[in-house]
Scaffold this motif. Structure first.
Motif, PDB file in Angstrom:
ATOM      1  N   TYR A   1      28.375  37.157  33.417  1.00  0.00           N
ATOM      2  CA  TYR A   1      29.108  38.374  33.749  1.00  0.00           C
ATOM      3  C   TYR A   1      30.122  38.107  34.860  1.00  0.00           C
ATOM      4  CZ  TYR A   1      30.034  42.967  35.773  1.00  0.00           C
ATOM      5  OH  TYR A   1      30.649  44.066  36.297  1.00  0.00           O
TER       6      TYR A   1
ATOM      7  N   ALA B   1      41.278  36.147  25.831  1.00  0.00           N
ATOM      8  CA  ALA B   1      39.833  36.377  25.801  1.00  0.00           C
ATOM      9  C   ALA B   1      39.122  35.268  25.034  1.00  0.00           C
ATOM     10  CB  ALA B   1      39.526  37.736  25.175  1.00  0.00           C
TER      11      ALA B   1
ATOM     12  N   HIS C   1      33.211  35.819  33.660  1.00  0.00           N
ATOM     13  CA  HIS C   1      34.243  36.530  32.915  1.00  0.00           C
ATOM     14  C   HIS C   1      34.859  37.660  33.738  1.00  0.00           C
ATOM     15  CE1 HIS C   1      34.005  34.871  28.760  1.00  0.00           C
ATOM     16  NE2 HIS C   1      32.842  34.428  29.198  1.00  0.00           N
ATOM     17  N   GLY C   2      34.055  38.240  34.632  1.00  0.00           N
ATOM     18  CA  GLY C   2      34.544  39.356  35.420  1.00  0.00           C
ATOM     19  C   GLY C   2      35.706  39.002  36.327  1.00  0.00           C
ATOM     20  N   GLN C   3      35.752  37.740  36.781  1.00  0.00           N
ATOM     21  CA  GLN C   3      36.833  37.362  37.690  1.00  0.00           C
ATOM     22  C   GLN C   3      38.197  37.361  36.999  1.00  0.00           C
ATOM     23  OE1 GLN C   3      36.430  33.248  39.029  1.00  0.00           O
ATOM     24  NE2 GLN C   3      35.372  32.737  37.134  1.00  0.00           N
ATOM     25  N   TYR C   4      38.223  37.380  35.673  1.00  0.00           N
ATOM     26  CA  TYR C   4      39.484  37.423  34.937  1.00  0.00           C
ATOM     27  C   TYR C   4      39.795  38.823  34.401  1.00  0.00           C
ATOM     28  CZ  TYR C   4      39.028  32.334  34.974  1.00  0.00           C
ATOM     29  OH  TYR C   4      38.896  31.028  35.367  1.00  0.00           O
ATOM     30  N   SER C   5      38.971  39.795  34.751  1.00  0.00           N
ATOM     31  CA  SER C   5      39.159  41.135  34.183  1.00  0.00           C
ATOM     32  C   SER C   5      40.487  41.746  34.588  1.00  0.00           C
ATOM     33  CB  SER C   5      38.003  42.047  34.612  1.00  0.00           C
ATOM     34  OG  SER C   5      37.960  42.152  36.034  1.00  0.00           O
TER      35      SER C   5
ATOM     36  N   GLU D   1      41.916  40.530  26.825  1.00  0.00           N
ATOM     37  CA  GLU D   1      41.852  40.964  25.434  1.00  0.00           C
ATOM     38  C   GLU D   1      43.198  41.487  24.924  1.00  0.00           C
ATOM     39  OE1 GLU D   1      41.052  44.260  28.192  1.00  0.00           O
ATOM     40  OE2 GLU D   1      40.193  42.246  27.945  1.00  0.00           O
TER      41      GLU D   1
ATOM     42  N   GLN E   1      43.182  41.482  32.069  1.00  0.00           N
ATOM     43  CA  GLN E   1      42.993  42.159  30.777  1.00  0.00           C
ATOM     44  C   GLN E   1      43.204  41.172  29.621  1.00  0.00           C
ATOM     45  OE1 GLN E   1      45.859  45.417  31.186  1.00  0.00           O
ATOM     46  NE2 GLN E   1      44.224  46.775  31.861  1.00  0.00           N
TER      47      GLN E   1
END
Length: 813
Positions: free
Chosen positions: A446, A674, A449-453, A458, A456
């Motif tokens: 989590y 993503a 991947h969260g550090q690239y949220s 996707e 965006q």
């Protein structure tokens, strides 16, 4: 043998007489043994099976150690490779290879090919011969020699249909004709699996003297009797001499020699160890469950045991009979476990390191089958021995007088109860340790991947267009290509913005430059000032979504005639100008005497991990592509589009737009950002999925074990419960009695499991990210989850106990 055959037949009849018990026991063992067989087959493929090279144990990789700038295993410079090759006393031979990229044109669809340029001795050093054709000749590994190429087996099959006439055929690579002289063996792989072509390196004398560019891979074969540590010491001594002789280019440089096996498997060894521990725990829990069932079953068979003892059967004879039954169960579990393991092979194949994918496959070879046999035998003895000893220790008078099936006939009845309780406590503890490990890995994924949220991912589409020098060697032509492609893709419906970059995050884990900072005395060598180098078009940073911290982004005014500018990340600003305002500061590429222009910092952007999801952020600098005429290594290749529609629906349109600019330009790696992130974390995700699966399985088995113990407790204490209820006890009192009995065992297991987890999770320090190995939240929530499941397992038999009819219970007694 006759007695053994009797034991086997009798044991089989007894197991078939109770098919429910037998089915539960065999399936439980199949899960434990199958999981162990599957993980062992993975270890066999990755760590035990010999590599597909001649005397692979003698092969090593030699790296530069540039830890000071974030590259503990850095690609060597050609000049350093030349000195290692000429001055070492430990190698039979040394070869070098360098990544190349070709655009294949002239026949069919243009295709981008990843390739290696290798020295002529590379394949002979590995002990590999082409499956078709021949190897490179020494004369072909020279500047200006005839262009020849070797193809990978996979590429030969996919592009040319396996035609034997491929030998001698000319193919067009980057606009030049290469003659195909051979096809490599089917399972051959060295490095990345997507390498399709090998060509001679053809290093010139000037290249072999270069110590400023670091881009080689160096492989060597040890002399007989020489160890890796001895080779490391010898090469380190040579590297130290290089550092003293060339202080401007190599001061502080070190080196490291690692075995080829470690090079290919080092990153997964700790993960495999974790999985070994996990499946070991699952098998132990399964064995504890079966042992508990056998103890209960032995209590029901006490009259049979007493009769056999009265007729002359000795204790050893009784133990052997019970062990025979246990081994039959283990055998059935082993056979079914092998089928479960084979079923999991396709999934487990994802855990094979990328450098071994083509030469290592999971299979049921004799070593794996022998392991399964030994695991089944060990499990049979482990879960069968103690119940067998308990069963054989019978009080004949009590057992023969009893009319019921309860355990009163065992001299060790209290000991049996304590043993069953201890087994449950152990199951709960092991399950808790696995659950905590799984919880840590879930949080790690989590956080990764969260550090690239913020990007965006996707909504971002990427595509690769590697421009060949023969066609785009001139700066103006490259600028024109990027401008025309960007104009076309920006006009596509659903595209918000677009840009080009040297590499999107995680797709190239290299590309650094030494620097000279204006007004700072750092010396000219690469270890003092160094940063990742990315060339981008003006809208790239906004398209990717990298936040601006101060200053400005690039704009149309940052063209060839404008003042040279640069944007840096926060890490670079804080490291090289601590406590200062970085905007307006200047630096240049290379040493103080370099002829490169001074560049002014006009912006600072947020950090983005480029080198790996869990690799520390390096100083990074972004240059406007229009201002950088030197294109070696850093020419933009990755097109990035931010869309308001599903990105992959634009893939065909993007390809069409690029081919409208250049019909011969291959377009590769069309995927969302993503998907890039998902590919980077694929091995971690697979490992996490496995550990979570094992943890859930362990939890279910522990809950079943607890349920079984309490069900047996209720059965054994039915008369007592009847008396209590006859004397006025309420159903809630009985419910509390049984729940207290079960939850006492659970809490004991939780306490033991927390202690074990605090110790064993230290193995996971290198596998977690964003949290500590002893994360308080995990160590609180996971035990609560386990207690909730355990409470349900306790409540079912407790509720049944409240339904006991006192009259029926007393009549039964």
């Amino acid at each position: 043998m006759q007695t053994l055959w009797q034991d086997l037949r009798f044991g089989a009849r007894m197991l078939l007489k109770h098919p429910g018990f037998t089915l539960i026991a065999v399936c439980t063992l199949a899960l434990g043994i199958g999981a162990n067989t599957a993980i062992f087959s993975l270890i066999d493929a990755v760590l035990l099976r010999p590599l597909t090279y001649d005397k692979a144990e003698q092969l090593v990789m030699v790296w530069e150690d540039s830890t000071a700038i974030g590259f503990p295993r850095d690609t060597p410079a050609p000049g350093n490779y030349s000195d290692w090759r000429a001055q070492n006393h430990v190698f039979q031979d040394v070869a070098a290879l360098a990544y190349r990229s070709f655009n294949l044109t002239g026949e069919g669809e243009p295709e981008k090919l990843q390739a290696f340029g290798v020295t002529a001795n590379f394949l002979p050093l590995l002990g590999v011969s082409p499956a078709l054709g021949r190897n490179f000749l020494p004369g072909e590994d020279q500047p200006g020699a005839a262009k020849v190429a070797l193809l990978s087996y996979q590429f030969w099959q996919s592009r040319y249909g396996g035609e034997s006439t491929i030998i001698g055929r000319e193919i067009l690579l980057n606009g030049e004709k290469y003659s195909v002289i051979g096809v490599l063996p089917r399972g051959f792989q060295f490095g990345d699996r997507y390498i399709r072509v090998w060509v001679p390196a053809g290093f010139s004398p000037d290249e072999l003297a270069n110590r400023d560019n670091h881009y080689l891979n160096v492989v060597a074969r040890l002399k007989p009797g020489v160890t890796v540590s001895q080779a490391d010491a010898d090469i380190s001594a040579i590297t130290q001499r290089i550092a003293r002789q060339y202080p401007n280019l190599a001061e502080g440089l070190s080196s490291v020699v690692v075995s080829l096996r470690e090079e290919f498997t080092g990153e997964v060894q700790r993960a495999l160890l974790l999985l070994v521990v996990a499946v070991g725990f699952v098998l132990l829990i399964a064995c504890a469950n079966i042992a508990s069932l056998l103890l209960a079953r032995a209590a029901a068979r006490q009259r049979e045991i007493a009769v056999r003892a009265a007729l002359g059967a000795g204790r050893f004879r009784l133990v052997r009979q019970f062990l025979t039954e246990s081994l039959l169960l283990a055998g059935g579990g082993g056979v079914l476990g092998v089928l479960c393991a084979v079923w999991s092979f396709e999934f487990l194949q994802r855990l094979i390191p990328s450098g071994l994918v083509l030469q290592a496959s999971l299979q049921l070879n004799p070593r794996v089958l022998l392991f399964t046999l030994l695991a089944a035998l060990a499990a049979g003895v482990l879960f069968g021995l103690v119940p067998a000893l308990q069963a054989a220790h019978v009080n004949l008078n009590d057992a023969l007088k009893q009319s019921g099936g309860r355990a009163g006939g065992f001299a060790g009845g209290g000991g049996q109860r304590r043993l069953r309780n201890a087994l449950v406590v152990g199951e709960v503890a092991l399950a808790l340790i696995l659950l905590i490990g799984a919880g840590l890995l879930i949080q790690t994924l989590y956080h990764l991947h969260g550090q690239y949220s913020v990007l965006q991912p996707e909504s971002v589409l990427t595509a690769r267009t590697v421009l060949p020098d023969y066609k785009y060697g001139e700066h103006a032509k490259r600028v024109q290509f990027y401008s025309q492609v960007l104009d076309r893709v920006r006009a596509l419906p659903g595209v918000v913005s677009a840009g080009y970059t040297t590499s999107v995050p995680l797709e190239w884990k290299g590309g650094a430059n030494g620097l000279t900072l204006e007004g700072k005395q750092g010396g000219p060598n690469i270890f003092n000032w160094n940063a990742n180098h990315r060339q981008v078009t003006e809208d790239y940073l906004q398209t990717l979504g990298i936040p601006l911290q101060s200053g400005r982004y690039f704009n149309a005014g940052d063209h060839e005639q404008a003042q040279p500018v640069v944007i840096v990340n926060e890490t670079m600003a804080q490291k090289y100008w601590p406590g200062e305002e970085p905007l307006g500061k200047r630096f240049k590429l290379g040493g103080p005497d370099a002829k490169t222009p001074w560049m002014t910092i006009v912006g600072v952007v947020a950090d983005v991990r480029q080198m790996g999801m869990d690799v520390a952020v390096k100083p990074e600098m972004y240059f406007p592509q229009r201002q950088v005429r030197s294109h070696a290594f850093f020419t933009p290749r990755d097109l990035v589009l931010r869309t308001r529609v599903e990105p992959l629906t634009l893939a065909a349109a993007v390809r069409t737009a690029i081919h409208a600019v250049d019909p011969e330009q291959p377009v590769a790696n069309i995927q969302t950002l993503a998907e890039v992130l998902s590919g980077e974390s694929a091995m971690r995700r697979t490992g996490m999925t496995l550990l979570v699966s094992f943890a859930v399985l362990a939890l279910l088995l522990a809950a079943l074990g607890l349920y079984g113990v309490l069900s047996y407790f209720v059965t054994q204490h039915t008369p007592e419960i009847g008396v209590r209820m006859a004397l006025g006890a309420r159903p809630s009192d009985v419910l509390r009695l049984v729940l207290r009995q079960g939850m006492t065992l659970v809490l004991g297991g939780v306490a033991l499991g927390l202690l074990g987890a605090a110790v064993l999770t230290r193995l996971m320090k290198s596998l977690v990210f964003g949290i500590g190995a002893n994360d308080p939240l995990t160590f609180v929530l996971v035990p609560l989850l386990l207690c909730a499941v355990a409470l349900l397992a306790c409540w079912l038999p407790a509720r049944r106990a409240t339904k006991v009819d006192p009259l029926v219970a007393l009549r039964y007694e």
